[in-house]
Write an enzyme that holds these catalytic residues in place. Structure first.
Site, short mmCIF file in Angstrom:
data_model
loop_
_atom_site.label_atom_id
_atom_site.label_comp_id
_atom_site.label_asym_id
_atom_site.label_seq_id
_atom_site.Cartn_x
_atom_site.Cartn_y
_atom_site.Cartn_z
N GLN A 129 5.00 -7.95 -0.78
CA GLN A 129 5.72 -6.87 -0.10
C GLN A 129 5.18 -6.67 1.31
OE1 GLN A 129 4.69 -2.99 -1.64
NE2 GLN A 129 6.71 -2.14 -1.19
N GLY A 130 6.01 -6.91 2.32
CA GLY A 130 5.57 -6.78 3.71
C GLY A 130 6.08 -5.49 4.34
N TYR A 131 5.48 -4.37 3.96
CA TYR A 131 5.85 -3.08 4.55
C TYR A 131 4.79 -2.63 5.57
CZ TYR A 131 9.64 -1.80 1.22
OH TYR A 131 10.80 -1.72 0.51
N SER A 164 -0.52 -7.26 -0.72
CA SER A 164 -1.12 -7.72 -1.98
C SER A 164 -0.54 -9.07 -2.39
CB SER A 164 -0.85 -6.72 -3.11
OG SER A 164 -1.29 -5.45 -2.76
N GLU A 247 9.06 0.98 -7.05
CA GLU A 247 7.60 0.77 -7.03
C GLU A 247 6.90 1.97 -7.67
OE1 GLU A 247 5.96 0.08 -3.13
OE2 GLU A 247 4.01 -0.46 -3.96
C1 LIG Z 1 -4.43 -1.38 -3.58
C2 LIG Z 1 -3.40 -1.34 -2.48
C3 LIG Z 1 -2.39 -2.27 -2.45
C4 LIG Z 1 -1.46 -2.25 -1.40
N1 LIG Z 1 -0.49 -3.21 -1.38
C5 LIG Z 1 0.43 -3.22 -0.37
C6 LIG Z 1 1.40 -4.24 -0.29
O1 LIG Z 1 1.46 -5.15 -1.12
N2 LIG Z 1 2.29 -4.23 0.73
C7 LIG Z 1 2.27 -3.23 1.68
O2 LIG Z 1 3.13 -3.26 2.55
N3 LIG Z 1 1.33 -2.26 1.65
C8 LIG Z 1 0.40 -2.23 0.64
N4 LIG Z 1 -0.57 -1.25 0.61
C9 LIG Z 1 -0.63 -0.28 1.70
C10 LIG Z 1 -0.27 1.15 1.34
O3 LIG Z 1 1.12 1.30 1.18
C11 LIG Z 1 -0.82 2.06 2.45
O4 LIG Z 1 -2.24 1.96 2.38
C12 LIG Z 1 -0.41 3.49 2.29
O5 LIG Z 1 0.96 3.65 2.49
C13 LIG Z 1 -1.19 4.43 3.24
O6 LIG Z 1 -1.13 3.96 4.56
P1 LIG Z 1 -2.47 3.77 5.43
O7 LIG Z 1 -3.44 2.99 4.61
O8 LIG Z 1 -2.07 3.23 6.75
O9 LIG Z 1 -3.07 5.22 5.58
P2 LIG Z 1 -2.67 6.31 6.68
O10 LIG Z 1 -1.18 6.41 6.74
O11 LIG Z 1 -3.42 6.02 7.92
O12 LIG Z 1 -3.22 7.64 6.02
C14 LIG Z 1 -4.60 8.06 6.13
C15 LIG Z 1 -4.75 9.38 5.40
O13 LIG Z 1 -3.95 10.40 6.04
C16 LIG Z 1 -3.08 11.02 5.09
N5 LIG Z 1 -1.78 11.32 5.75
C17 LIG Z 1 -1.07 10.50 6.58
N6 LIG Z 1 0.08 11.10 6.95
C18 LIG Z 1 0.12 12.31 6.33
C19 LIG Z 1 1.06 13.39 6.29
N7 LIG Z 1 2.20 13.34 6.98
N8 LIG Z 1 0.77 14.47 5.53
C20 LIG Z 1 -0.39 14.53 4.82
N9 LIG Z 1 -1.33 13.55 4.82
C21 LIG Z 1 -1.08 12.45 5.54
C22 LIG Z 1 -2.91 9.98 4.00
O14 LIG Z 1 -2.56 10.60 2.76
C23 LIG Z 1 -4.29 9.34 3.94
O15 LIG Z 1 -5.16 10.12 3.17
C24 LIG Z 1 -1.53 -1.25 -0.41
C25 LIG Z 1 -2.55 -0.31 -0.44
C26 LIG Z 1 -3.50 -0.35 -1.45
C27 LIG Z 1 -4.60 0.68 -1.45
#
Ligand SMILES: Cc1cc2nc3c(=O)[nH]c(=O)nc-3n(C[C@H](O)[C@H](O)[C@H](O)COP(=O)(O)OP(=O)(O)OC[C@H]3O[C@@H](n4cnc5c(N)ncnc54)[C@H](O)[C@@H]3O)c2cc1C
Length: 395
Positions: A129-131, A164, A247
């Protein structure tokens, strides 16, 4: 609501149970955690999925014309329960089966469905998944990977992160910006990219579990046929959200929590303090009872989601609540186990004094990742408040 299963459903459960008893592979590496090299465990995992498929136990509810069996969702839910109870290895093609497959069934062209769905079922093609991108996680619509149309192709440039399974995937379903002038939720398209295309570089990232679970993926002038667009050009946000809802239902399944809780109970029965098992300690009993109540509540809540599926409704609010509650519950169960184990919880699986073969420290770290993946708990709460309860938007 009738919470009982019919006689035919119970018979199906027995049939699945005995098949699993005879066929679940044991003592073979089936995940990257167990295998030293990607090739061996991947081959084992693919042949396990193929065997399940050939016996009629993969994606039961998918339409027959694409390799499914058009059975009702209750049977799929019974199969899922039994897989967890039998501690059967998870399916390696989960991203295709749980996320892309249902999305293509709703949004794909006939050609796309015939081309991709059968190979998802047999694990011949593994998807990722490339999001997420470095500057677009929770705020996914800020993504900057762009695709320009040149003739019959998209030319893709940019970077994804936390992808992932990219290191062994054959294909990626990917969000790209196709109109930089449009408001950020518009101008996004959903395309399918061959991971073996020239111009793709994959750099593995090591998670705190020690596994190479996810990756950075770089696109440098990667050419993708235009027919790989899912939905309409610049309207990929709706398609992306449909995948996200699927998902969240996959991540919030209740049977996993039940299984985890049973394992915690076994642990509490095994560990002794002052000559007595921990299950006789009143404080621990209270903690276990509290967790079991949450597991039961989750089980009943999941029946709501099943009801939606039976009525052919797409996953909605229920799946968001399940994702939020289920992933946090699993992490709380693992936290309780770590506390019961005390200092032993620090030991890794290859050490001699390790308890429960090092399952819990790994599960504690892994379950924390799932609280974040697929949208963090904070984001789930925002969505539930804004879309579900119609509360004012957060700033
Ligand atoms: C085990 C694992 C597998 C993953 N696999 C994939 C994958 O296959 N493909 C893919 O595309 N992505 C994947 N991800 C990525 C995942 O979707 C993102 O980590 C997630 O959406 C959070 O984005 P970020 O890490 O950039 O955190 P950020 O968006 O930078 O958030 C940092 C913190 O700020 C908080 N925050 C941010 N905005 C708000 C708001 N508006 N209100 C309240 N709190 C907020 C968040 O809750 C978090 O605590 C994976 C992540 C993990 C941990």
């Amino acid at each position: 609501m009738d919470l009982n299963f019919s006689q035919e459903e119970e018979a199906f459960r027995q049939q699945v149970r005995s098949w699993l008893r005879a066929n679940v592979p044991r003592n073979k590496p089936m995940t990257s955690r167990e295998g030293d090299d990607d090739k061996t465990w991947l081959e084992n995992a693919k042949s396990w999925q193929r065997k399940l498929f050939e016996s009629g136990y993969v994606a039961l509810a998918w339409p027959k014309e694409y390799g499914g069996q058009a059975l009702d969702p209750v049977r799929q839910s019974i199969l899922n329960d039994e897989m967890v109870q039998a501690r059967a290895p998870q399916l390696v093609g989960l991203m295709g089966l749980g996320l892309l497959g249902p999305t293509l069934i709703s949004w794909g062209t006939e050609e796309q469905k015939r081309r991709y769905l059968p190979k998802i079922l047999t694990a011949e093609e593994i998807w990722c998944q490339g999001y997420s991108e470095p500057g677009a996680g929770s705020d996914l619509a800020s993504l900057r990977t762009r695709a320009e149309i040149v003739g019959d192709e998209f030319v893709v440039n940019g970077q994804k992160i936390w992808t992932s399974g990219a290191q062994y995937a054959d294909m990626i379903f990917c969000l790209v910006r196709t109109d930089s002038d449009a408001p950020k939720h518009r101008g996004i398209s959903y395309i399918l990219i061959d991971m073996h295309s020239p111009g793709i570089t994959i750099r593995p990232l090591v998670q705190m579990t020690g596994e190479r679970g996810f990756n950075e993926v770089f696109f440098d002038n990667v050419r993708v046929p235009r027919k790989n667009l899912v939905g309409k050009l610049n309207e990929g946000w709706m398609v992306a959200n449909s995948t996200l809802l699927h998902e969240r239902s996959v991540l919030g399944a209740a049977t996993g929590s039940q299984q985890l809780f049973n394992r915690l109970l076994e642990l509490a029965r095994t560990i002794k303090r002052n000559g007595h098992p921990l299950t006789q300690d009143p404080v621990i009993r209270q903690r276990l009872a509290d967790l079991e109540i949450r597991v039961e509540a989750m089980r009943f809540h999941c029946y709501r989601q099943l009801t939606d599926q039976i009525h052919g409704r797409p996953p909605g609010m229920e799946s968001m609540v399940n994702k939020l509650v289920g992933t946090e519950l699993n992490h709380d169960i693992a936290t309780a186990a770590m506390e019961l184990m005390g200092d032993y919880s620090m030991l890794a699986r290859k050490q001699e004094a390790v308890l429960d073969r090092g399952f819990w420290p790994y599960e504690w770290m892994f379950s924390l990742g799932l609280v974040i993946g697929g949208g963090t708990s904070h984001i789930q709460k925002n969505i539930i408040a804004e879309r579900g309860l119609k509360m004012p938007k957060s700033r």
